[in-house]
Design a protein around this motif. Sequence first.
Motif, PDB file in Angstrom:
ATOM      1  N   ALA A  10      33.427  29.864  42.962  1.00  0.00           N
ATOM      2  CA  ALA A  10      34.414  29.011  43.638  1.00  0.00           C
ATOM      3  C   ALA A  10      34.004  28.707  45.083  1.00  0.00           C
ATOM      4  O   ALA A  10      34.102  27.561  45.547  1.00  0.00           O
ATOM      5  CB  ALA A  10      35.776  29.711  43.617  1.00  0.00           C
ATOM      6  N   TRP A  11      33.509  29.740  45.802  1.00  0.00           N
ATOM      7  CA  TRP A  11      33.256  29.554  47.228  1.00  0.00           C
ATOM      8  C   TRP A  11      31.978  28.730  47.459  1.00  0.00           C
ATOM      9  O   TRP A  11      31.962  27.839  48.301  1.00  0.00           O
ATOM     10  CB  TRP A  11      33.204  30.912  47.919  1.00  0.00           C
ATOM     11  CG  TRP A  11      33.165  30.887  49.421  1.00  0.00           C
ATOM     12  CD1 TRP A  11      32.429  31.711  50.216  1.00  0.00           C
ATOM     13  CD2 TRP A  11      33.898  30.023  50.317  1.00  0.00           C
ATOM     14  NE1 TRP A  11      32.655  31.427  51.537  1.00  0.00           N
ATOM     15  CE2 TRP A  11      33.550  30.391  51.629  1.00  0.00           C
ATOM     16  CE3 TRP A  11      34.798  28.978  50.124  1.00  0.00           C
ATOM     17  CZ2 TRP A  11      34.072  29.747  52.755  1.00  0.00           C
ATOM     18  CZ3 TRP A  11      35.322  28.327  51.256  1.00  0.00           C
ATOM     19  CH2 TRP A  11      34.959  28.710  52.538  1.00  0.00           C
ATOM     20  N   GLU A  32      24.886  30.176  35.894  1.00  0.00           N
ATOM     21  CA  GLU A  32      25.343  29.827  34.548  1.00  0.00           C
ATOM     22  C   GLU A  32      24.945  28.378  34.228  1.00  0.00           C
ATOM     23  O   GLU A  32      25.371  27.445  34.933  1.00  0.00           O
ATOM     24  CB  GLU A  32      26.874  29.946  34.438  1.00  0.00           C
ATOM     25  CG  GLU A  32      27.442  31.340  34.712  1.00  0.00           C
ATOM     26  CD  GLU A  32      27.532  31.691  36.182  1.00  0.00           C
ATOM     27  OE1 GLU A  32      27.288  30.811  37.037  1.00  0.00           O
ATOM     28  OE2 GLU A  32      27.837  32.854  36.487  1.00  0.00           O
ATOM     29  N   THR A 131      39.609  31.910  54.133  1.00  0.00           N
ATOM     30  CA  THR A 131      39.151  30.687  53.466  1.00  0.00           C
ATOM     31  C   THR A 131      39.330  30.748  51.957  1.00  0.00           C
ATOM     32  O   THR A 131      38.369  31.024  51.239  1.00  0.00           O
ATOM     33  CB  THR A 131      37.641  30.472  53.734  1.00  0.00           C
ATOM     34  OG1 THR A 131      36.943  31.661  53.293  1.00  0.00           O
ATOM     35  CG2 THR A 131      37.310  30.216  55.185  1.00  0.00           C
ATOM     36  N   ALA A 133      38.956  29.311  48.591  1.00  0.00           N
ATOM     37  CA  ALA A 133      38.067  28.221  48.189  1.00  0.00           C
ATOM     38  C   ALA A 133      38.846  26.969  47.763  1.00  0.00           C
ATOM     39  O   ALA A 133      38.479  25.850  48.144  1.00  0.00           O
ATOM     40  CB  ALA A 133      37.172  28.704  47.051  1.00  0.00           C
ATOM     41  N   VAL A 272      35.036  37.421  40.885  1.00  0.00           N
ATOM     42  CA  VAL A 272      34.696  38.682  41.539  1.00  0.00           C
ATOM     43  C   VAL A 272      35.818  39.162  42.464  1.00  0.00           C
ATOM     44  O   VAL A 272      36.410  38.361  43.190  1.00  0.00           O
ATOM     45  CB  VAL A 272      33.352  38.534  42.306  1.00  0.00           C
ATOM     46  CG1 VAL A 272      33.474  37.562  43.469  1.00  0.00           C
ATOM     47  CG2 VAL A 272      32.843  39.870  42.797  1.00  0.00           C
ATOM     48  N   GLU A 274      35.595  41.576  45.248  1.00  0.00           N
ATOM     49  CA  GLU A 274      34.550  42.322  45.971  1.00  0.00           C
ATOM     50  C   GLU A 274      35.009  43.706  46.419  1.00  0.00           C
ATOM     51  O   GLU A 274      34.223  44.647  46.484  1.00  0.00           O
ATOM     52  CB  GLU A 274      34.102  41.531  47.205  1.00  0.00           C
ATOM     53  CG  GLU A 274      33.271  40.287  46.916  1.00  0.00           C
ATOM     54  CD  GLU A 274      31.813  40.618  46.629  1.00  0.00           C
ATOM     55  OE1 GLU A 274      31.518  41.735  46.160  1.00  0.00           O
ATOM     56  OE2 GLU A 274      30.969  39.740  46.867  1.00  0.00           O
TER      57      GLU A 274
HETATM   58  N1  LIG Z   1      36.595  32.414  46.386  1.00  0.00           N
HETATM   59  C1  LIG Z   1      36.916  32.428  47.673  1.00  0.00           C
HETATM   60  O1  LIG Z   1      37.967  31.913  48.053  1.00  0.00           O
HETATM   61  C2  LIG Z   1      35.995  33.070  48.668  1.00  0.00           C
HETATM   62  C3  LIG Z   1      34.953  33.892  48.282  1.00  0.00           C
HETATM   63  N2  LIG Z   1      34.152  34.462  49.225  1.00  0.00           N
HETATM   64  C4  LIG Z   1      33.038  35.321  48.848  1.00  0.00           C
HETATM   65  O2  LIG Z   1      32.038  34.561  48.212  1.00  0.00           O
HETATM   66  C5  LIG Z   1      31.298  35.395  47.316  1.00  0.00           C
HETATM   67  C6  LIG Z   1      31.224  34.697  45.971  1.00  0.00           C
HETATM   68  O3  LIG Z   1      32.530  34.623  45.464  1.00  0.00           O
HETATM   69  P1  LIG Z   1      33.084  33.389  44.619  1.00  0.00           P
HETATM   70  O4  LIG Z   1      32.336  32.156  44.902  1.00  0.00           O
HETATM   71  O5  LIG Z   1      34.554  33.381  44.816  1.00  0.00           O
HETATM   72  O6  LIG Z   1      32.724  33.835  43.121  1.00  0.00           O
HETATM   73  P2  LIG Z   1      33.589  33.582  41.804  1.00  0.00           P
HETATM   74  O7  LIG Z   1      34.468  34.752  41.594  1.00  0.00           O
HETATM   75  O8  LIG Z   1      34.210  32.252  41.831  1.00  0.00           O
HETATM   76  O9  LIG Z   1      32.463  33.569  40.688  1.00  0.00           O
HETATM   77  C7  LIG Z   1      31.685  34.710  40.382  1.00  0.00           C
HETATM   78  C8  LIG Z   1      30.278  34.447  40.862  1.00  0.00           C
HETATM   79  O10 LIG Z   1      29.504  35.610  40.635  1.00  0.00           O
HETATM   80  C9  LIG Z   1      28.251  35.206  40.146  1.00  0.00           C
HETATM   81  N3  LIG Z   1      27.598  36.302  39.443  1.00  0.00           N
HETATM   82  C10 LIG Z   1      28.128  37.101  38.479  1.00  0.00           C
HETATM   83  N4  LIG Z   1      27.183  37.982  38.064  1.00  0.00           N
HETATM   84  C11 LIG Z   1      26.063  37.727  38.803  1.00  0.00           C
HETATM   85  C12 LIG Z   1      24.763  38.281  38.846  1.00  0.00           C
HETATM   86  N5  LIG Z   1      24.409  39.286  38.029  1.00  0.00           N
HETATM   87  N6  LIG Z   1      23.858  37.772  39.710  1.00  0.00           N
HETATM   88  C13 LIG Z   1      24.207  36.765  40.529  1.00  0.00           C
HETATM   89  N7  LIG Z   1      25.416  36.186  40.544  1.00  0.00           N
HETATM   90  C14 LIG Z   1      26.331  36.667  39.685  1.00  0.00           C
HETATM   91  C15 LIG Z   1      28.592  34.049  39.237  1.00  0.00           C
HETATM   92  O11 LIG Z   1      27.442  33.294  38.954  1.00  0.00           O
HETATM   93  C16 LIG Z   1      29.584  33.303  40.115  1.00  0.00           C
HETATM   94  O12 LIG Z   1      28.914  32.495  41.029  1.00  0.00           O
HETATM   95  C17 LIG Z   1      32.038  36.741  47.302  1.00  0.00           C
HETATM   96  O13 LIG Z   1      31.363  37.633  48.141  1.00  0.00           O
HETATM   97  C18 LIG Z   1      33.410  36.413  47.864  1.00  0.00           C
HETATM   98  O14 LIG Z   1      33.986  37.522  48.522  1.00  0.00           O
HETATM   99  C19 LIG Z   1      34.328  34.213  50.545  1.00  0.00           C
HETATM  100  C20 LIG Z   1      35.328  33.387  50.978  1.00  0.00           C
HETATM  101  C21 LIG Z   1      36.252  32.756  50.069  1.00  0.00           C
END
Ligand SMILES: NC(=O)C1=CN([C@@H]2O[C@H](COP(=O)(O)OP(=O)(O)OC[C@H]3O[C@@H](n4cnc5c(N)ncnc54)[C@H](O)[C@@H]3O)[C@@H](O)[C@H]2O)C=CC1
Length: 325
Positions: A10-11, A32, A131, A133, A272, A274
């Motif tokens: 998502a982010w 994916e 933030t 997403a 995820v 985290e």
């Molecule tokens: N979603 C949000 O609103 C925000 C997220 N973040 C941070 O961004 C980071 C990514 O989170 P999101 O984009 O929300 O993810 P998400 O929860 O939307 O999607 C899961 C992600 O994990 C990846 N993934 C799963 N297994 C994996 C592996 N073995 N190797 C590499 N990638 C793998 C998937 O490809 C996907 O991109 C996290 O650290 C989160 O804390 C930061 C700010 C906002």
Amino acid sequence: MKIGVIGGGAWGTALAQVAAHEGREVILWAREPAVVDSINATHENALFLAGVALSPTIRATDDLAALAGMDAILVVAPAQHVGSVLAAAPVGRIPLVLCAKGIEAGSKRLVGEVARAVHPDAPIAVLSGPTFAHEVAAGLPTAVTLACEDAELGERLAARLAARHFRTYASTDVAGAEIGGAVKNVLAIGCGVVEGAGLGQNARAALIARGFAEMTRFGLARGARAETLAGLSGLGDLVLTCSSPSSRNFSLGVGLGRGDSAAALLSDRRTVAEGAFTAPVLREAARDAGVDMPITEAVCRLLEGAPVSDVIGDLLARPLKGEAG
Ligand SMILES: NC(=O)C1=CN([C@@H]2O[C@H](COP(=O)(O)OP(=O)(O)OC[C@H]3O[C@@H](n4cnc5c(N)ncnc54)[C@H](O)[C@@H]3O)[C@@H](O)[C@H]2O)C=CC1
Ligand SMILES: O=C(CO)COP(=O)(O)O
């Protein structure tokens, strides 16, 4: 300016959208194939950011080699996977803007330390703040910290990643920006527990304030600056994530508070949370640093299956102390 994005969750997708709207050339790497196909064919990330019409100029790929020659790469894989994904990416001297929030299990390294070890020639910056997403992708007003030890590069990146609704505030405190983002996820699980167990609004406010004290103690011990911890990437993100079921960490906590097991809650989610991965390693890092983090300890016990009533009872039974302690 050409922006690479590593991570099609998502982010990563929302940040790609901001950059593309500003007229940047954007290549997004996703793990994916379904995400790559969905973005390229229908301009939507149906798996992780469904319902958002993405800019048709965003190109998705499953080939990390496509990121060679970018002007900057946003690293938006989950914290536990940043090291392995970066190791396969053609980075060299391209500035890396780290957007994951967490601490690596085992090594106890912040994401910036992981990236530096893999690509020592790449300048490192951290983008972090309150933030969600889906709000950023919808163009709602948002502000973030953009931290980089090289102040000039940091200001350049802050200017290039900003948009009218996406304000970037430059800082040189990389550790501070990272620690706020990593610790708030753990505390958000705790706030979710308060909600799920019906412990009331007073308890949640107390947890946010005492959680912030914990974050500050740990951050200062690790070289962070107090003003960063009190800023967007620390207190700002703590307040957001501790107040909304839109947070995956908060909603995990709600489930724990209702008595569900962490294993069951984590097993059927694609997205995820985290904090579940950061909590045990944060507890270890805090013990190493001699920093008292009772809320983090409590969240760890809850993730390990301890009954909510026992954990809350133990927190409340601790000896009274001064507020500054
Ligand atoms: N979603 C949000 O609103 C925000 C997220 N973040 C941070 O961004 C980071 C990514 O989170 P999101 O984009 O929300 O993810 P998400 O929860 O939307 O999607 C899961 C992600 O994990 C990846 N993934 C799963 N297994 C994996 C592996 N073995 N190797 C590499 N990638 C793998 C998937 O490809 C996907 O991109 C996290 O650290 C989160 O804390 C930061 C700010 C906002
Ligand atoms: O980091 C976030 C908001 O700033 C997203 O929080 P969650 O990962 O808990 O959904």
